[in-house]
Design an enzyme around this catalytic site. Structure first.
Site, PDB file in Angstrom:
ATOM      1  N   TYR A   1       0.823  -1.213   0.000  1.00 30.09           N
ATOM      2  CA  TYR A   1       0.000   0.000   0.000  1.00 30.09           C
ATOM      3  C   TYR A   1       0.858   1.264   0.000  1.00 30.09           C
ATOM      4  O   TYR A   1       0.489   2.260  -0.626  1.00 30.09           O
ATOM      5  CB  TYR A   1      -0.992  -0.015   1.178  1.00 30.09           C
ATOM      6  CG  TYR A   1      -2.187  -0.887   0.858  1.00 30.09           C
ATOM      7  CD1 TYR A   1      -3.256  -0.375   0.114  1.00 30.09           C
ATOM      8  CD2 TYR A   1      -2.231  -2.224   1.226  1.00 30.09           C
ATOM      9  CE1 TYR A   1      -4.338  -1.170  -0.223  1.00 30.09           C
ATOM     10  CE2 TYR A   1      -3.312  -3.026   0.898  1.00 30.09           C
ATOM     11  CZ  TYR A   1      -4.358  -2.504   0.174  1.00 30.09           C
ATOM     12  OH  TYR A   1      -5.423  -3.298  -0.181  1.00 30.09           O
TER      13      TYR A   1
ATOM     14  N   HIS B   1     -14.843   2.090  -1.571  1.00 31.61           N
ATOM     15  CA  HIS B   1     -13.790   1.195  -1.056  1.00 31.61           C
ATOM     16  C   HIS B   1     -12.709   1.947  -0.288  1.00 31.61           C
ATOM     17  O   HIS B   1     -11.591   1.448  -0.150  1.00 31.61           O
ATOM     18  CB  HIS B   1     -13.180   0.390  -2.217  1.00 31.61           C
ATOM     19  CG  HIS B   1     -14.164  -0.545  -2.860  1.00 31.61           C
ATOM     20  ND1 HIS B   1     -14.013  -1.060  -4.128  1.00 31.61           N
ATOM     21  CD2 HIS B   1     -15.338  -1.060  -2.387  1.00 31.61           C
ATOM     22  CE1 HIS B   1     -15.042  -1.852  -4.409  1.00 31.61           C
ATOM     23  NE2 HIS B   1     -15.862  -1.863  -3.389  1.00 31.61           N
TER      24      HIS B   1
ATOM     25  N   GLY C   1     -14.713   1.935 -16.782  1.00 35.41           N
ATOM     26  CA  GLY C   1     -13.463   1.295 -16.367  1.00 35.41           C
ATOM     27  C   GLY C   1     -13.575   0.369 -15.183  1.00 35.41           C
ATOM     28  O   GLY C   1     -12.692   0.361 -14.333  1.00 35.41           O
TER      29      GLY C   1
END
Ligand code: BJW
Ligand code: ZN
Length: 246
Positions: free
Chosen positions: A67, A119, A193
């Site tokens: 991350y 998210h 997308g």
């Protein structure tokens, strides 16, 4: 009339336009999509398997390093014409609700406001144990793809985790409710997308189509379509979306 012309017509008449974006909208900024193969330290891993609480607990430094590497990548790229076109569209229609599955901040940097983040975000980490928010003190400290031990929570000493939604975790409740309400009440939904395989986000185009909205998918790959009022434009977001605002 070709599909782009139909989409332009639908947008011109729309009272409420919903734009749902996925990783493909950031691809032309140089951000790998979620299903692109991982590289370097993570090449033997599947992103689907790293984006879980179990993977983090098994090897926190591996997952935190992934991350941090991604945070660094995002900080070094710019919004592309697709992000900019969505921000412009918001000024041209009576109401636009932007719903994104992405954890980057490229929509905001392009000028979009109030995006519904299904998210989470790479930029709002929190404690794994007590959920206390953690403020990044510096740009990501990594020269290459590497493991990094997560910082400690100042409140309880627990491990800091990315502020994203992993598989098996609930999406932010209020945001999810707002997203479904928008899909139920829009007249046009533009899905850009996304592979459309991750739930519950994948239900949003379906919900809109069932409520008689016009649904358009923009993707270089063909999309699965199940409704008569669903259409697709095969192409890259950064090429197709600017055509809608020119
Ligand atoms: C371009 C382009 C260009 C390329 N222009 N396009 C119902 C049925 C089955 C399963 C489930 C279900 N309900 C829940 C589940 C379980 C699970 C799930 O969906 N699993 C499926 C994989 C089967 N869902 C969850 O666990 C969710 N939680 C939940 O439902 O809680 C309640 C619950 C709990 C427990 C049990 C049951 C219910 C949470 C989902 C969280 C997803 N998180 C991730 C990671 C975020 C952090 C991170 O980034 O690391 O979110 S996974 C990943 O997928 C990421 C993305 O936001 C998300 C969607 O991916 P996206 O954006 O579509 O990207 P890609 O890469 O898949 O596709 C890119 C597309 O772009 C492609 O189509 C390209 O062609 C295209 N493209 N270039 C336009 N230039
Ligand atoms: Zn804590």
């Amino acid at each position: 009339m070709n599909t782009i012309e139909q989409l332009k017509n639908s947008i011109a008449k729309a009272k409420h336009l919903v734009v749902l974006t996925g990783a493909g909208v950031s691809a032309e900024s140089g951000v790998p999509t979620f299903r692109d193969a991982l590289t370097g330290l993570w090449e033997n891993f599947d992103a689907m398997a790293l984006a879980t609480p179990e993977a983090y607990l098994r090897d926190p430094a591996l997952v935190w390093g992934w991350y941090e590497w991604r945070r660094k990548l995002i900080l070094n790229v710019q919004p592309n014409p697709a992000h900019l076109a969505i921000a412009t569209l918001a000024k041209r229609v009576p109401k636009l609700t932007l719903i994104t599955q992405n954890v980057d901040d490229l929509h905001e940097r392009a000028g979009s406001k109030n995006a519904l983040r299904l998210h989470g975000s790479l930029f709002h980490p929190r404690c794994f144990d007590c959920e206390n928010a953690y403020q990044f003190k510096q740009a990501p400290m990594l020269e290459k793809e590497q493991k990094i031990t997560p910082p400690e929570c100042a409140q309880c000493g627990g491990m800091v985790r990315p502020g994203v939604v992993w598989f098996g975790e609930n999406l932010p409740e209020q945001t999810l409710q707002q997203a479904f309400a928008a899909a139920e009440n829009c007249d046009v939904l533009l899905s850009v997308g996304t592979s459309g395989v991750v739930y519950p986000a994948a239900m949003l185009p379906e919900v809109a189509a069932q409520q008689d909205a016009q649904v358009f998918h923009i993707n270089p790959q063909p999309s699965a379509m199940r409704f008569a009022n669903e259409q697709q434009i095969i192409g890259k977001a950064g090429l197709v979306l600017p055509e809608l605002v020119e």
